[in-house]
Design a protein around this motif. Structure first.
Motif, mmCIF file in Angstrom:
data_model
loop_
_atom_site.group_PDB
_atom_site.id
_atom_site.type_symbol
_atom_site.label_atom_id
_atom_site.label_comp_id
_atom_site.label_asym_id
_atom_site.label_seq_id
_atom_site.Cartn_x
_atom_site.Cartn_y
_atom_site.Cartn_z
ATOM 1 N N PHE A 56 -7.762 3.313 1.651
ATOM 2 C CA PHE A 56 -6.898 3.751 0.185
ATOM 3 C C PHE A 56 -6.421 4.727 -0.452
ATOM 4 O O PHE A 56 -5.327 4.161 -1.149
ATOM 5 C CB PHE A 56 -8.026 3.173 -1.221
ATOM 6 C CG PHE A 56 -9.457 1.559 -0.831
ATOM 7 C CD1 PHE A 56 -8.642 0.840 -1.088
ATOM 8 C CD2 PHE A 56 -10.287 1.807 -0.564
ATOM 9 C CE1 PHE A 56 -9.255 -0.892 -0.861
ATOM 10 C CE2 PHE A 56 -11.156 0.794 -0.347
ATOM 11 C CZ PHE A 56 -10.659 -0.501 -0.581
ATOM 12 N N LYS A 57 -6.023 5.130 0.027
ATOM 13 C CA LYS A 57 -4.528 5.884 0.155
ATOM 14 C C LYS A 57 -3.140 5.156 0.365
ATOM 15 O O LYS A 57 -2.645 4.863 1.404
ATOM 16 C CB LYS A 57 -4.974 6.823 1.395
ATOM 17 C CG LYS A 57 -5.870 8.145 0.715
ATOM 18 C CD LYS A 57 -4.994 9.310 0.171
ATOM 19 C CE LYS A 57 -6.733 10.565 -0.146
ATOM 20 N NZ LYS A 57 -5.676 11.406 -1.098
ATOM 21 N N ARG A 58 -2.543 5.434 -0.225
ATOM 22 C CA ARG A 58 -1.665 5.204 -0.806
ATOM 23 C C ARG A 58 -0.101 6.270 -1.270
ATOM 24 O O ARG A 58 -0.620 6.900 -2.079
ATOM 25 C CB ARG A 58 -1.237 4.099 -1.446
ATOM 26 C CG ARG A 58 -1.793 2.605 -1.019
ATOM 27 C CD ARG A 58 -1.836 2.129 -0.005
ATOM 28 N NE ARG A 58 -2.201 0.997 -0.131
ATOM 29 C CZ ARG A 58 -3.701 0.656 1.044
ATOM 30 N NH1 ARG A 58 -3.684 1.586 1.273
ATOM 31 N NH2 ARG A 58 -3.660 -0.044 1.231
ATOM 32 N N ASN A 93 -0.020 11.492 9.459
ATOM 33 C CA ASN A 93 1.039 10.670 8.482
ATOM 34 C C ASN A 93 0.605 8.895 9.743
ATOM 35 O O ASN A 93 2.272 8.372 8.948
ATOM 36 C CB ASN A 93 1.592 11.025 8.922
ATOM 37 C CG ASN A 93 1.624 12.415 7.244
ATOM 38 O OD1 ASN A 93 2.148 13.488 8.242
ATOM 39 N ND2 ASN A 93 1.834 12.407 6.301
ATOM 40 N N PHE A 94 -0.390 9.156 10.937
ATOM 41 C CA PHE A 94 0.571 7.621 11.116
ATOM 42 C C PHE A 94 -0.543 6.912 11.165
ATOM 43 O O PHE A 94 -1.920 7.667 11.859
ATOM 44 C CB PHE A 94 1.931 8.069 12.242
ATOM 45 C CG PHE A 94 1.824 6.582 13.134
ATOM 46 C CD1 PHE A 94 2.946 5.933 12.986
ATOM 47 C CD2 PHE A 94 1.606 5.825 14.193
ATOM 48 C CE1 PHE A 94 3.208 4.352 13.245
ATOM 49 C CE2 PHE A 94 2.071 5.560 14.918
ATOM 50 C CZ PHE A 94 2.681 4.290 14.235
ATOM 51 N N GLU A 144 4.321 -0.538 -0.076
ATOM 52 C CA GLU A 144 2.373 -0.174 -0.973
ATOM 53 C C GLU A 144 2.616 1.138 -2.177
ATOM 54 O O GLU A 144 2.069 1.847 -0.269
ATOM 55 C CB GLU A 144 1.274 -1.426 -0.717
ATOM 56 C CG GLU A 144 0.618 -1.432 -1.195
ATOM 57 C CD GLU A 144 -0.287 -2.581 -1.156
ATOM 58 O OE1 GLU A 144 -0.805 -2.944 -1.875
ATOM 59 O OE2 GLU A 144 -0.952 -2.005 -0.098
ATOM 60 N N ALA A 145 2.422 0.897 -2.744
ATOM 61 C CA ALA A 145 1.674 2.317 -4.039
ATOM 62 C C ALA A 145 1.223 2.126 -4.511
ATOM 63 O O ALA A 145 0.989 0.835 -5.517
ATOM 64 C CB ALA A 145 2.992 2.534 -3.664
ATOM 65 N N PHE A 176 3.303 4.563 7.814
ATOM 66 C CA PHE A 176 3.258 5.615 8.127
ATOM 67 C C PHE A 176 2.973 6.030 6.411
ATOM 68 O O PHE A 176 3.105 5.122 5.218
ATOM 69 C CB PHE A 176 4.843 6.281 8.106
ATOM 70 C CG PHE A 176 5.064 6.358 8.689
ATOM 71 C CD1 PHE A 176 5.323 7.682 9.732
ATOM 72 C CD2 PHE A 176 6.210 4.868 9.619
ATOM 73 C CE1 PHE A 176 5.718 7.616 11.452
ATOM 74 C CE2 PHE A 176 6.751 5.938 10.880
ATOM 75 C CZ PHE A 176 6.384 6.875 11.815
ATOM 76 N N LYS A 177 1.905 6.425 6.455
ATOM 77 C CA LYS A 177 1.247 6.859 4.956
ATOM 78 C C LYS A 177 1.456 8.655 4.497
ATOM 79 O O LYS A 177 1.562 9.262 5.678
ATOM 80 C CB LYS A 177 0.075 6.497 4.664
ATOM 81 C CG LYS A 177 -0.559 6.824 5.877
ATOM 82 C CD LYS A 177 -1.871 6.212 6.133
ATOM 83 C CE LYS A 177 -3.118 5.808 4.355
ATOM 84 N NZ LYS A 177 -4.260 5.247 4.535
ATOM 85 N N ALA A 178 1.548 8.733 3.180
ATOM 86 C CA ALA A 178 1.499 10.566 2.998
ATOM 87 C C ALA A 178 0.110 11.353 3.330
ATOM 88 O O ALA A 178 0.357 12.260 3.741
ATOM 89 C CB ALA A 178 1.758 10.368 1.309
#
Length: 541
Positions: A493-495, A447-448, A538-539, A485-487
Motif C-alpha cells: 500500500f505504499k504510494r 524504487n522499482f 496513483e497517490a 516506479f514508487k517512492a
C-alpha cells in the motif's frame, strides 16, 4: 482510498482555482519557517544593539570619571560627550523598535501555530490514459456485463479517468478534556484527458461532519468513556474495501448522526447511527420531489474487532412514486404494478465479517465477509443507494481477500468475490457472477517493481430486458503487466506509484450484444481479444 464507482457533482473550476492559489502561495509550513527565521534574526539584531548600547554607556561613564573630562579642560570637548550620549539614545531607540518587531513576529508565529495545531490534510488521487490501437481505450473495473450489478474485475491497467479526493481536518481539546474534530472532503472525477475540465467535472463535498470524543460527561461511565458522537455528512468509519479490485465490501454513507465505540463488555463493542440518502426527483408533483431513504445501523464488534456483525434497516416512504414518474401512461403503471414491478419502500441488510491482522500467521492480512439483503437492502455493497429494487429483491454476496509475502521479493494479493441476486428490477430476473483476481508484485529495487494482475470472471445474467439489456452467459478474463516506479517498494500500500502498463482482455462471444448502451454491445468492442496500453499515477497519504 476510494474507487471509480464514486462520481461526485458540481464544477471543477473551483478545484482548479484552489490549486492555482495553493501553487502561487507558500505553504503554511513554509510561512511558519520564514517567520521563525525572521524572529530569530530580529532577536539577534536586538541583542547586538543592546550590547552596543551597553558598551557606549560604559564609555560615557569612563569619560565622566576621567579627570581629563572636567569642565574647562581643553583636551576633551563637551561635544564629545554629547555625541556619545546621542548615539546611545539612537541605539536604544533602535533596540526598542527591534523588540517591538520581534514581539509582533512572535505573535504571528503563535497565531499560525494555533491555526495549524491539530490540522491535518490527507488525500487520494489517480490519473491515467489508455489507448487501443490508437483509439481511446475502453476501461473500467466494472467493464463487463456483470459490472452492471457490482461485478468488478480488477483495476490495474483498466482505468483511464482522473479522480481526486482532498480531506481537511481540524481537531483540538477543550479545557474540560473533551476532544472535538471537524472534517471536510472535496472530490472530483472526470473521464476526459484535457487539462481544463470545468464543463465535464463533478466537484463535490463528499464529507462535512463534526465529532466529539473523550467527553468529560462520559468519563465516569465504563460503557461510554471512549465513545465518539458525530453528526453531518460522511462515510461510515468502519467501511472497508478491496482496493486492487476497486470495490467496497460494504459502503455506508449519507447525512445523519451516530455514536461509535460503546463498550458494552470487554469483548463487545457497538456503533449505532441513522443516515439519510436521496433517490432523487421522480415526480412533477412537488410533494413527491425528493424520495429519501433512511438507514438505521447497528454495527457490532467482538473479540477485539476480529468478528463484525452489521445489521441495517432501510425505509423509503412513497418510493413507488418512481413508477408513476418513469411510466408513459397510467395503464402502463397499472400493468407494472400488477406484474409486481414496484420499487420497494423498505429493506433489510446484514453482514458477518471476519478480520485477521495477519495472513494466517504470515505477514499481511485476511478478510472475509458474507452479506445478505432483501428489498432495498438487496444492494449489499452500497447500503440504501439503489431505489429501483423491488420488494422481492434479494442478494447474497461472499468476499474473501488478503495480501501477504511469498518470499523476500514477491508479494501476492488474491481475491474471490461472488454474488447471486434475483427479482432485482423485474420479477424473475436473475444475476449470478463470480470473480477471481490475483495481483503480484516483484520488487526489483527500492524504487522499482514489476506488477502483474490477472482476473477471470464468469457470469450468468438474465435481466429480463431491464434497460434494454439482454441475457449474458459466459466468461471474461484480463491480464495486465505494469512496470512501476514508487517512492519506496516493499509494501503493498505504499504510494505514490507511477506506472506504464499493457492489458490484454478477452471474453466469450455470448457476452457481445449485452446492451446497446454498454461496452459489451458496441460495434468495435467485440470478443476475440484486444490489447490496451496506458500510463497512470496513483497517490494517497
Amino acid at each position: 482510498m476510494r474507487s471509480a464507482t464514486y462520481r461526485p457533482w458540481a464544477s471543477f473550476s473551483l478545484l482548479v482555482l484552489s490549486g492555482n492559489l495553493l501553487a502561487a502561495s507558500p505553504s503554511i509550513e513554509e510561512r511558519l519557517a520564514r517567520l521563525e527565521a525572521r524572529t530569530a534574526a530580529a532577536e539577534a539584531r536586538a541583542s547586538a544593539a543592546e550590547a552596543e548600547a551597553t558598551q557606549l554607556r560604559k564609555e560615557v561613564e569612563r569619560l565622566n570619571q576621567n579627570q581629563q573630562f572636567a569642565l574647562g579642560n581643553p583636551l576633551v570637548a563637551p561635544e564629545t560627550q554629547m555625541s556619545l550620549l546621542a548615539r546611545v539614545a539612537q541605539i536604544e531607540a533602535r533596540q526598542q523598535s527591534l523588540e517591538r518587531d520581534t514581539s509582533s513576529l512572535v505573535s504571528s508565529v503563535g497565531s499560525i501555530r494555533n491555526i495549524t495545531k491539530g490540522f491535518t490534510f490527507s488525500g487520494y488521487a489517480r490519473s491515467g490514459t489508455m489507448s487501443n490501437s490508437g483509439a481511446a481505450g475502453r476501461a473500467s473495473p466494472y467493464i463487463t456485463p456483470a459490472g452492471s450489478v457490482g461485478g468488478a474485475v480488477g483495476r490495474l491497467g483498466n482505468e483511464s479517468d482522473t479522480y481526486v479526493e482532498m480531506q481537511f481536518a481540524k481537531e483540538d481539546q477543550s479545557e474540560n478534556g473533551t476532544h472535538w474534530k471537524y472534517t471536510v472532503m472535496l472530490a472530483d472525477g472526470v473521464e476526459t484527458p484535457n487539462d481544463w475540465t470545468s464543463s465535464s467535472s463533478s466537484l463535490n463535498v463528499r464529507k462535512a461532519y463534526s465529532e466529539l470524543s473523550h467527553l468529560a460527561s462520559f468519563q465516569n461511565s465504563a460503557v461510554f468513556k471512549n465513545a465518539t458522537l458525530w453528526a453531518g455528512k460522511r462515510f461510515d468509519r468502519d467501511n472497508f474495501d478491496i482496493h486492487w479490485l476497486d470495490t467496497d465490501v460494504v459502503f455506508l454513507a449519507g447525512t445523519g448522526a451516530g455514536i461509535y465505540d460503546v463498550q458494552l463488555t470487554d469483548q463487545w463493542r457497538i456503533n449505532a447511527s441513522v443516515m439519510s440518502r436521496s433517490y432523487g426527483d421522480f415526480s412533477e408533483d412537488a410533494n413527491d420531489k425528493d424520495i429519501r431513504s433512511y438507514i438505521a445501523t447497528l454495527n457490532q464488534f467482538f473479540d477485539n474487532g476480529r468478528w463484525q456483525l452489521m445489521l441495517n434497516g432501510i425505509a423509503s416512504r412513497q418510493n413507488d412514486a418512481k413508477v408513476q414518474a418513469n411510466s408513459e401512461d397510467t395503464k402502463k403503471t397499472e400493468r407494472l404494478n400488477q406484474a409486481g414491478y414496484s420499487p420497494a419502500e423498505r429493506g433489510v441488510h446484514s453482514m458477518l465479517a471476519y478480520h485477521r491482522p495477519d495472513f494466517f500467521g504470515q505477514e499481511g492480512f485476511f478478510k472475509a465477509a458474507l452479506l445478505y439483503g432483501k428489498g432495498l437492502g438487496a444492494e449489499v455493497k452500497g447500503i440504501g443507494s439503489d431505489g429501483e429494487l423491488l420488494d422481492e429483491a434479494s442478494a447474497l454476496r461472499l468476499a474473501m481477500y488478503g495480501q501477504t509475502r511469498l518470499n523476500d521479493t514477491w508479494r501476492i494479493a488474491p481475491v474471490l468475490l461472488t454474488e447471486h441476486s434475483k427479482d432485482r428490477y423485474v420479477p424473475g430476473d436473475n444475476y449470478r457472477w463470480l470473480t477471481l483476481n490475483v495481483r503480484l508484485a516483484n520488487e526489483l529495487s527500492s524504487n522499482f517493481e514489476m506488477v502483474y494482475e490477472t482476473s477471470w470472471q464468469t457470469m450468468d445474467l438474465d435481466p429480463k430486458g431491464y434497460k434494454g439489456r439482454q441475457a449474458a452467459d459466459g466468461a471474461f478474463w484480463k491480464l495486465t503487466i505494469a512496470p512501476t516506479f514508487k517512492a519506496e517498494s516493499g509494501n503493498f500500500f505504499k504510494r505514490p506509484e507511477l506506472r506504464v502498463f499493457a492489458s490484454y482482455m478477452d471474453w466469450s462471444k455470448e457476452l457481445d450484444g449485452f446492451s446497446d448502451s454498454d461496452n459489451f454491445g458496441q460495434k468495435y468492442f467485440k470478443s476475440g481479444g484486444l490489447w490496451q496500453f496506458g500510463t497512470q499515477m496513483e497517490a494517497w497519504f
